[in-house]
Design a protein around this motif. Sequence first.
Motif, mmCIF file in Angstrom:
data_model
loop_
_atom_site.group_PDB
_atom_site.id
_atom_site.type_symbol
_atom_site.label_atom_id
_atom_site.label_comp_id
_atom_site.label_asym_id
_atom_site.label_seq_id
_atom_site.Cartn_x
_atom_site.Cartn_y
_atom_site.Cartn_z
ATOM 1 N N CYS A 75 0.822 -1.215 0.000
ATOM 2 C CA CYS A 75 0.000 0.000 0.000
ATOM 3 C C CYS A 75 0.854 1.262 0.000
ATOM 4 O O CYS A 75 0.504 2.247 -0.620
ATOM 5 C CB CYS A 75 -0.921 -0.011 1.217
ATOM 6 N N ALA A 76 1.950 1.221 0.744
ATOM 7 C CA ALA A 76 2.762 2.434 0.909
ATOM 8 C C ALA A 76 4.175 2.035 1.309
ATOM 9 O O ALA A 76 4.380 0.953 1.866
ATOM 10 C CB ALA A 76 2.139 3.325 1.988
ATOM 11 N N PRO A 77 5.160 2.898 1.028
ATOM 12 C CA PRO A 77 6.504 2.623 1.528
ATOM 13 C C PRO A 77 6.606 2.943 3.015
ATOM 14 O O PRO A 77 5.745 3.676 3.521
ATOM 15 C CB PRO A 77 7.382 3.566 0.696
ATOM 16 N N PRO A 78 7.581 2.473 3.764
ATOM 17 C CA PRO A 78 8.710 1.688 3.274
ATOM 18 C C PRO A 78 8.329 0.277 2.829
ATOM 19 O O PRO A 78 7.441 -0.345 3.406
ATOM 20 C CB PRO A 78 9.653 1.622 4.487
ATOM 21 N N ASP A 84 13.155 -12.866 -3.448
ATOM 22 C CA ASP A 84 11.811 -12.847 -4.055
ATOM 23 C C ASP A 84 10.732 -12.340 -3.100
ATOM 24 O O ASP A 84 9.548 -12.381 -3.423
ATOM 25 C CB ASP A 84 11.437 -14.247 -4.583
ATOM 26 N N LEU A 85 11.131 -11.867 -1.938
ATOM 27 C CA LEU A 85 10.163 -11.350 -0.961
ATOM 28 C C LEU A 85 9.975 -9.842 -1.126
ATOM 29 O O LEU A 85 10.957 -9.108 -1.279
ATOM 30 C CB LEU A 85 10.654 -11.651 0.460
ATOM 31 N N VAL A 86 8.725 -9.400 -1.096
ATOM 32 C CA VAL A 86 8.395 -7.967 -1.114
ATOM 33 C C VAL A 86 7.409 -7.731 0.029
ATOM 34 O O VAL A 86 6.289 -8.250 -0.004
ATOM 35 C CB VAL A 86 7.735 -7.549 -2.453
ATOM 36 N N ILE A 87 7.830 -6.983 1.060
ATOM 37 C CA ILE A 87 6.929 -6.715 2.179
ATOM 38 C C ILE A 87 6.934 -5.233 2.511
ATOM 39 O O ILE A 87 7.895 -4.518 2.221
ATOM 40 C CB ILE A 87 7.282 -7.527 3.457
ATOM 41 N N SER A 88 5.849 -4.789 3.132
ATOM 42 C CA SER A 88 5.751 -3.389 3.538
ATOM 43 C C SER A 88 5.340 -3.305 4.994
ATOM 44 O O SER A 88 5.135 -4.318 5.650
ATOM 45 C CB SER A 88 4.748 -2.638 2.651
ATOM 46 N N GLN A 89 5.208 -2.080 5.486
ATOM 47 C CA GLN A 89 4.874 -1.730 6.874
ATOM 48 C C GLN A 89 6.142 -1.757 7.753
ATOM 49 O O GLN A 89 6.750 -2.810 7.955
ATOM 50 C CB GLN A 89 3.806 -2.655 7.479
ATOM 51 N N LEU A 128 4.766 7.818 19.234
ATOM 52 C CA LEU A 128 5.888 8.745 19.074
ATOM 53 C C LEU A 128 6.278 8.967 17.611
ATOM 54 O O LEU A 128 7.237 9.662 17.319
ATOM 55 C CB LEU A 128 7.103 8.236 19.884
ATOM 56 N N SER A 129 5.524 8.352 16.697
ATOM 57 C CA SER A 129 5.750 8.617 15.267
ATOM 58 C C SER A 129 4.425 8.967 14.588
ATOM 59 O O SER A 129 4.283 10.044 14.009
ATOM 60 C CB SER A 129 6.404 7.404 14.602
ATOM 61 N N ASN A 130 3.432 8.096 14.694
ATOM 62 C CA ASN A 130 2.146 8.392 14.044
ATOM 63 C C ASN A 130 1.472 9.612 14.662
ATOM 64 O O ASN A 130 0.951 10.474 13.944
ATOM 65 C CB ASN A 130 1.205 7.179 14.132
ATOM 66 N N GLU A 131 1.470 9.690 15.976
ATOM 67 C CA GLU A 131 0.798 10.844 16.614
ATOM 68 C C GLU A 131 1.519 12.166 16.328
ATOM 69 O O GLU A 131 0.854 13.166 16.036
ATOM 70 C CB GLU A 131 0.612 10.598 18.120
ATOM 71 N N PRO A 132 2.845 12.238 16.395
ATOM 72 C CA PRO A 132 3.513 13.480 15.978
ATOM 73 C C PRO A 132 3.180 13.863 14.527
ATOM 74 O O PRO A 132 2.966 15.035 14.226
ATOM 75 C CB PRO A 132 5.003 13.168 16.142
ATOM 76 N N HIS A 133 3.119 12.874 13.643
ATOM 77 C CA HIS A 133 2.731 13.179 12.260
ATOM 78 C C HIS A 133 1.350 13.836 12.227
ATOM 79 O O HIS A 133 1.129 14.834 11.528
ATOM 80 C CB HIS A 133 2.717 11.912 11.400
ATOM 81 N N ALA B 121 -2.534 -7.078 7.587
ATOM 82 C CA ALA B 121 -3.269 -6.763 8.819
ATOM 83 C C ALA B 121 -2.897 -5.367 9.331
ATOM 84 O O ALA B 121 -3.764 -4.587 9.739
ATOM 85 C CB ALA B 121 -2.989 -7.822 9.888
ATOM 86 N N LEU B 122 -1.617 -5.045 9.314
ATOM 87 C CA LEU B 122 -1.177 -3.720 9.774
ATOM 88 C C LEU B 122 -1.789 -2.616 8.921
ATOM 89 O O LEU B 122 -2.213 -1.565 9.439
ATOM 90 C CB LEU B 122 0.356 -3.629 9.732
ATOM 91 N N THR B 123 -1.857 -2.822 7.627
ATOM 92 C CA THR B 123 -2.414 -1.805 6.734
ATOM 93 C C THR B 123 -3.914 -1.626 6.988
ATOM 94 O O THR B 123 -4.421 -0.498 7.021
ATOM 95 C CB THR B 123 -2.141 -2.172 5.268
ATOM 96 N N ALA B 124 -4.629 -2.734 7.182
ATOM 97 C CA ALA B 124 -6.063 -2.629 7.482
ATOM 98 C C ALA B 124 -6.274 -1.882 8.798
ATOM 99 O O ALA B 124 -7.141 -1.003 8.893
ATOM 100 C CB ALA B 124 -6.696 -4.016 7.539
ATOM 101 N N LEU B 125 -5.485 -2.199 9.799
ATOM 102 C CA LEU B 125 -5.647 -1.539 11.098
ATOM 103 C C LEU B 125 -5.309 -0.047 11.000
ATOM 104 O O LEU B 125 -5.984 0.787 11.607
ATOM 105 C CB LEU B 125 -4.787 -2.229 12.161
ATOM 106 N N ASP B 126 -4.287 0.300 10.241
ATOM 107 C CA ASP B 126 -3.938 1.719 10.056
ATOM 108 C C ASP B 126 -5.084 2.490 9.426
ATOM 109 O O ASP B 126 -5.534 3.509 9.959
ATOM 110 C CB ASP B 126 -2.732 1.854 9.108
ATOM 111 N N GLY B 127 -5.524 2.030 8.272
ATOM 112 C CA GLY B 127 -6.407 2.839 7.438
ATOM 113 C C GLY B 127 -7.879 2.659 7.734
ATOM 114 O O GLY B 127 -8.688 3.539 7.428
ATOM 115 N N LEU B 128 -8.229 1.518 8.321
ATOM 116 C CA LEU B 128 -9.647 1.191 8.480
ATOM 117 C C LEU B 128 -10.038 1.005 9.949
ATOM 118 O O LEU B 128 -11.165 0.658 10.251
ATOM 119 C CB LEU B 128 -9.986 -0.063 7.652
#
Lengths: 265, 265
Positions: A75-78, A84-89, A128-133, B121-128
Amino acid sequence: MASETPAKRPRSGKDVPYNLVYWPGIPGRGEHIRLALEQAAADYTDTAFTEGGVNEVLELVQGKAPDDGVNPPPCAPPILKHGDLVISQTPNILLYLGPRLGLVPDTDEDPDALYRIHGLALTALDGLSNEPHDCHHPIASGLYYEDQKVESKRKSEDYVKNRLPKFLSYFERVLGSKASGDGPWLYGGVLTYADLVLFQCVDGIKFMFPKAMAKLEGERGHARVFALHKAVVEQPKIKAYLQSPRRQKYSNGIYRYYEELDIEP
Amino acid sequence: MASETPAKRPRSGKDVPYNLVYWPGIPGRGEHIRLALEQAAADYTDTAFTEGGVNEVLELVQGKAPDDGVNPPPCAPPILKHGDLVISQTPNILLYLGPRLGLVPDTDEDPDALYRIHGLALTALDGLSNEPHDCHHPIASGLYYEDQKVESKRKSEDYVKNRLPKFLSYFERVLGSKASGDGPWLYGGVLTYADLVLFQCVDGIKFMFPKAMAKLEGERGHARVFALHKAVVEQPKIKAYLQSPRRQKYSNGIYRYYEELDIEP
């Protein structure tokens, strides 16, 4: 037999560099991944510093990439690519890297350590990261700060007065608990990725709310948190990294300095 | 050899009930844990339904408990106690439970599945989940809704117009990707805890923003997300749970109904 804990070393077939996919120009959430990779002296690439790197970010978050039958689209970076693994969050990437980079204790001896450390990292990122944002974007991340200045001021006042002390006190309590062990670290007497996350959060908030942080640092009740920040800075590989051009300046990312939000608590 | 994946079955010495520690009176974030435990027909206790349960929550989040030399103190519920383990943070608890409750694919065959599912799961919890909560508390979680109604309206308008469609479209893309496999689920053709998380988020948002959700459900582009919601409801154990008194009504938790926030997109 079902195995119980993530790998401590790269798996066979994955002895390849880590590829961090993140926006150029801000430390942002990508910084948490960079600090882990730097502390472990890992071999990695970073789209923030590669020509056309931004296109790689956009391809992954706007299109249908990778759609390789193995990895869901991020959905978003990072984003971390490893073989062959691609993960986010952010916390998820650190969960994957922790055992591979030696940034969690020996999981054979302490298999539950993974969950204890992950919980600490998630809590630091929440408070300490999401709330400051959200202090500079309380209404809409898609609007400019200038379009939500009044609300930003109101949210920042609450954050500096209530939420920031609450989370610093929480981590002070963790650092004072028996489970933290000896030394400056959060868990088990060893440096883990949760310590690097807390360092980066404290560092960013010092930039964003310098008046509040100077006051909180001078008060009783948060000494261990600020000592952890110093202890991370003194790690030789982190120290070298912080002085390198790879460490980007805070600008229009999560941690921003606006004079009108630099509130005295 | 370093083992690579969390346990699929309770470890020896932990063949004991799971203890969910959460506030009584709202489904809240605890609901994600309940749905996983119910789908697996796991043996568990829940402080929402035990006499004096709220004291157990308070003891853990206000005091120095557990301070047992093993577990750091938690910051907030939901908290899971399992044998001598005490962990917090919704996604972290699900990460722990997933392999133990059969809510991730076989991790011997697909060891990276854990990270792919955790990211979803992390993305769903963040956005929804987190963002809908902030729609009625954009300024301060410590203030009443009534003290931030103007800002709530503004944030909800942005959420319904921009953020909600963005996240539903993202999960529609995931459900349409090759990695989702056959059937209604997000990953690998099997029901995982990420599906239960997405179900609960969609269910809560249908309660909170019924006009917007009715419109989005009627439009092209989100059919798979709403089909997933239905497919979860039709799971026999979930169906029985949703009809039981254990399924609490939405009230003053994350998902709230305020007529003035029930915005037409």
